[in-house]
Design a protein around this motif. Structure first.
Motif, PDB file in Angstrom:
ATOM      1  N   GLN A  99      47.502  47.072  42.614  1.00 39.08           N
ATOM      2  CA  GLN A  99      48.055  46.084  43.539  1.00 39.08           C
ATOM      3  C   GLN A  99      48.956  45.122  42.774  1.00 39.08           C
ATOM      4  O   GLN A  99      48.506  44.402  41.885  1.00 39.08           O
ATOM      5  N   THR A 100      50.237  45.127  43.121  1.00 42.69           N
ATOM      6  CA  THR A 100      51.216  44.255  42.477  1.00 42.69           C
ATOM      7  C   THR A 100      51.164  42.864  43.088  1.00 42.69           C
ATOM      8  O   THR A 100      51.109  42.711  44.305  1.00 42.69           O
ATOM      9  N   THR A 101      51.185  41.850  42.226  1.00 40.58           N
ATOM     10  CA  THR A 101      51.150  40.478  42.715  1.00 40.58           C
ATOM     11  C   THR A 101      51.666  39.538  41.641  1.00 40.58           C
ATOM     12  O   THR A 101      51.962  39.956  40.515  1.00 40.58           O
ATOM     13  N   LYS A 102      51.756  38.265  41.949  1.00 38.21           N
ATOM     14  CA  LYS A 102      52.163  37.260  40.979  1.00 38.21           C
ATOM     15  C   LYS A 102      50.979  36.916  40.072  1.00 38.21           C
ATOM     16  O   LYS A 102      49.821  37.118  40.424  1.00 38.21           O
ATOM     17  N   TYR A 103      51.288  36.350  38.918  1.00 38.41           N
ATOM     18  CA  TYR A 103      50.256  35.902  37.989  1.00 38.41           C
ATOM     19  C   TYR A 103      49.799  34.500  38.431  1.00 38.41           C
ATOM     20  O   TYR A 103      50.177  33.487  37.840  1.00 38.41           O
ATOM     21  N   SER A 104      49.000  34.468  39.488  1.00 41.24           N
ATOM     22  CA  SER A 104      48.561  33.190  40.045  1.00 41.24           C
ATOM     23  C   SER A 104      47.201  33.370  40.719  1.00 41.24           C
ATOM     24  O   SER A 104      46.770  34.493  40.985  1.00 41.24           O
ATOM     25  N   LEU A 105      46.550  32.247  41.022  1.00 35.99           N
ATOM     26  CA  LEU A 105      45.271  32.292  41.743  1.00 35.99           C
ATOM     27  C   LEU A 105      45.455  32.927  43.113  1.00 35.99           C
ATOM     28  O   LEU A 105      44.690  33.817  43.511  1.00 35.99           O
ATOM     29  N   LYS A 106      46.464  32.478  43.843  1.00 35.77           N
ATOM     30  CA  LYS A 106      46.722  33.009  45.173  1.00 35.77           C
ATOM     31  C   LYS A 106      47.073  34.494  45.103  1.00 35.77           C
ATOM     32  O   LYS A 106      46.617  35.295  45.922  1.00 35.77           O
ATOM     33  N   GLY A 107      47.877  34.852  44.100  1.00 36.14           N
ATOM     34  CA  GLY A 107      48.243  36.246  43.933  1.00 36.14           C
ATOM     35  C   GLY A 107      47.032  37.119  43.692  1.00 36.14           C
ATOM     36  O   GLY A 107      46.886  38.195  44.282  1.00 36.14           O
ATOM     37  N   GLY A 108      46.125  36.667  42.837  1.00 34.30           N
ATOM     38  CA  GLY A 108      44.911  37.420  42.554  1.00 34.30           C
ATOM     39  C   GLY A 108      44.023  37.560  43.775  1.00 34.30           C
ATOM     40  O   GLY A 108      43.451  38.621  44.037  1.00 34.30           O
ATOM     41  N   SER A 109      43.926  36.486  44.549  1.00 29.44           N
ATOM     42  CA  SER A 109      43.107  36.499  45.757  1.00 29.44           C
ATOM     43  C   SER A 109      43.653  37.486  46.787  1.00 29.44           C
ATOM     44  O   SER A 109      42.917  38.314  47.337  1.00 29.44           O
ATOM     45  N   GLU A 110      44.958  37.392  47.041  1.00 25.27           N
ATOM     46  CA  GLU A 110      45.568  38.272  48.038  1.00 25.27           C
ATOM     47  C   GLU A 110      45.519  39.728  47.587  1.00 25.27           C
ATOM     48  O   GLU A 110      45.279  40.638  48.395  1.00 25.27           O
ATOM     49  N   ALA A 111      45.716  39.962  46.305  1.00 29.80           N
ATOM     50  CA  ALA A 111      45.698  41.328  45.777  1.00 29.80           C
ATOM     51  C   ALA A 111      44.302  41.933  45.874  1.00 29.80           C
ATOM     52  O   ALA A 111      44.151  43.117  46.190  1.00 29.80           O
ATOM     53  N   ALA A 112      43.284  41.121  45.612  1.00 27.37           N
ATOM     54  CA  ALA A 112      41.908  41.611  45.693  1.00 27.37           C
ATOM     55  C   ALA A 112      41.585  42.086  47.101  1.00 27.37           C
ATOM     56  O   ALA A 112      40.966  43.142  47.296  1.00 27.37           O
ATOM     57  N   GLU A 113      42.015  41.324  48.086  1.00 24.20           N
ATOM     58  CA  GLU A 113      41.754  41.695  49.475  1.00 24.20           C
ATOM     59  C   GLU A 113      42.447  43.016  49.828  1.00 24.20           C
ATOM     60  O   GLU A 113      41.851  43.896  50.452  1.00 24.20           O
ATOM     61  N   GLU A 114      43.695  43.154  49.425  1.00 24.20           N
ATOM     62  CA  GLU A 114      44.439  44.383  49.709  1.00 24.20           C
ATOM     63  C   GLU A 114      43.831  45.575  48.975  1.00 24.20           C
ATOM     64  O   GLU A 114      43.767  46.680  49.512  1.00 24.20           O
ATOM     65  N   LEU A 115      43.394  45.338  47.751  1.00 28.21           N
ATOM     66  CA  LEU A 115      42.824  46.416  46.947  1.00 28.21           C
ATOM     67  C   LEU A 115      41.526  46.938  47.554  1.00 28.21           C
ATOM     68  O   LEU A 115      41.293  48.148  47.616  1.00 28.21           O
ATOM     69  N   VAL A 116      40.683  46.033  48.042  1.00 32.93           N
ATOM     70  CA  VAL A 116      39.428  46.442  48.670  1.00 32.93           C
ATOM     71  C   VAL A 116      39.704  47.247  49.942  1.00 32.93           C
ATOM     72  O   VAL A 116      39.004  48.227  50.242  1.00 32.93           O
ATOM     73  N   LYS A 117      40.739  46.872  50.664  1.00 34.26           N
ATOM     74  CA  LYS A 117      41.073  47.583  51.904  1.00 34.26           C
ATOM     75  C   LYS A 117      41.472  49.032  51.638  1.00 34.26           C
ATOM     76  O   LYS A 117      41.082  49.944  52.368  1.00 34.26           O
ATOM     77  N   LYS A 118      42.275  49.244  50.602  1.00 35.96           N
ATOM     78  CA  LYS A 118      42.781  50.600  50.368  1.00 35.96           C
ATOM     79  C   LYS A 118      41.975  51.384  49.339  1.00 35.96           C
ATOM     80  O   LYS A 118      42.148  52.591  49.205  1.00 35.96           O
ATOM     81  N   PHE A 119      41.084  50.714  48.624  1.00 33.04           N
ATOM     82  CA  PHE A 119      40.278  51.374  47.583  1.00 33.04           C
ATOM     83  C   PHE A 119      38.842  50.865  47.698  1.00 33.04           C
ATOM     84  O   PHE A 119      38.308  50.230  46.812  1.00 33.04           O
ATOM     85  N   SER A 120      38.239  51.171  48.825  1.00 33.91           N
ATOM     86  CA  SER A 120      36.938  50.599  49.190  1.00 33.91           C
ATOM     87  C   SER A 120      35.795  51.034  48.279  1.00 33.91           C
ATOM     88  O   SER A 120      34.768  50.348  48.208  1.00 33.91           O
ATOM     89  N   ASP A 121      35.950  52.174  47.578  1.00 28.00           N
ATOM     90  CA  ASP A 121      34.868  52.627  46.695  1.00 28.00           C
ATOM     91  C   ASP A 121      35.068  52.166  45.250  1.00 28.00           C
ATOM     92  O   ASP A 121      34.396  52.643  44.335  1.00 28.00           O
ATOM     93  N   MET A 122      35.966  51.229  45.037  1.00 26.02           N
ATOM     94  CA  MET A 122      36.196  50.653  43.713  1.00 26.02           C
ATOM     95  C   MET A 122      34.924  49.981  43.191  1.00 26.02           C
ATOM     96  O   MET A 122      34.266  49.237  43.911  1.00 26.02           O
ATOM     97  N   THR A 123      34.600  50.230  41.932  1.00 21.30           N
ATOM     98  CA  THR A 123      33.413  49.602  41.337  1.00 21.30           C
ATOM     99  C   THR A 123      33.774  48.556  40.284  1.00 21.30           C
ATOM    100  O   THR A 123      32.917  47.787  39.856  1.00 21.30           O
ATOM    101  N   ALA A 124      35.049  48.559  39.842  1.00 23.79           N
ATOM    102  CA  ALA A 124      35.484  47.586  38.840  1.00 23.79           C
ATOM    103  C   ALA A 124      36.956  47.285  39.045  1.00 23.79           C
ATOM    104  O   ALA A 124      37.706  48.095  39.600  1.00 23.79           O
ATOM    105  N   CYS A 125      37.366  46.103  38.578  1.00 25.63           N
ATOM    106  CA  CYS A 125      38.754  45.672  38.737  1.00 25.63           C
ATOM    107  C   CYS A 125      39.253  45.071  37.426  1.00 25.63           C
ATOM    108  O   CYS A 125      38.650  44.136  36.893  1.00 25.63           O
ATOM    109  N   PHE A 126      40.327  45.633  36.906  1.00 27.33           N
ATOM    110  CA  PHE A 126      40.983  45.104  35.716  1.00 27.33           C
ATOM    111  C   PHE A 126      42.141  44.228  36.164  1.00 27.33           C
ATOM    112  O   PHE A 126      43.078  44.697  36.791  1.00 27.33           O
ATOM    113  N   CYS A 127      42.062  42.932  35.864  1.00 23.61           N
ATOM    114  CA  CYS A 127      43.135  41.990  36.196  1.00 23.61           C
ATOM    115  C   CYS A 127      43.945  41.708  34.935  1.00 23.61           C
ATOM    116  O   CYS A 127      43.381  41.513  33.860  1.00 23.61           O
TER     117      CYS A 127
END
Length: 200
Positions: free
Chosen positions: A112-140
């Motif tokens: 998930q592409t986003t800005k290097y910011s708190l808001k960017g990380g938050s919005e990206a996390a939500e999108e990532l969970v939607k399209k990759f629901s079986d994700m067990t870990a996240c590298f930021c």
């Protein structure tokens, strides 16, 4: 360029930036320059040096850490790999670890592409969970993105690390004060500064 022509400094230290994007401008500066936190090895300029973290190796190692802890379905929150040299290097390191373990990676689904910011990380996390629901870990690719993602995961009812593990990059002080503490890559700012000034 304005500082160079008006102030006539003996040298210039740059914090960050993409040296390839501004290569023609660097060539106009005729005093020693040091780029800190980014690498200038691909820029041909005798006045430009650089010191920084090995982003490729660091990203590879922290991804390997996730894999060693049982994670095979890893999502990534990062910047635009076509416009950011740092993002491209950290993504390359991540892929090195994934490929070395024979794991598959679907960029469209797991990145998930986003800005290097708190808001960017938050919005990206939500999108990532939607399209990759079986994700067990996240590298930021930055701690700031990770903090935003942690809050969004919490709001979505996901517990860290029980439901999802998360790692950051940079090692800012706040990583030791959030709950749970954030696993991250620590950049040695003092060492980088000393080497940038020529003090080994």
């Amino acid at each position: 360029m304005k500082i160079y022509y008006e102030k006539r400094p003996a040298g210039i230290i740059f914090l960050g930036g993409n040296p390839q994007r501004y290569e023609s401008d660097f060539n106009k500066i005729k005093v020693p320059c040091v780029l800190i936190t980014n690498q200038a090895e691909n820029v041909e300029n005798k006045n430009l040096s650089s010191v920084g973290t090995n982003d490729v190796l660091a990203a590879e190692e922290i991804t390997q850490y996730l894999i060693e802890n049982g994670h095979k379905k890893i999502g990534v929150i990062g910047g635009d790999i076509t416009n950011s040299e740092i993002t491209e290097r950290r993504y390359r390191g991540f892929l090195n670890a994934i490929k070395s373990q024979g794991l598959d990676f679907d960029f469209d689904k797991q990145y998930q592409t986003t800005k290097y910011s708190l808001k960017g990380g938050s919005e990206a996390a939500e999108e990532l969970v939607k399209k990759f629901s079986d994700m067990t870990a996240c590298f930021c690719m930055s701690d700031t993105q990770a903090f935003g993602a942690m809050r969004k995961f919490y709001d979505m009812g996901l517990k860290i690390p029980q439901d999802i593990s998360i790692t950051g990059f940079d090692g800012v002080e706040l990583t030791q004060f959030v709950i749970p503490r954030l696993t991250t890559v620590k950049q040695r700012e003092t060492d980088l500064a000393k080497k940038g000034l020529g003090n080994q």
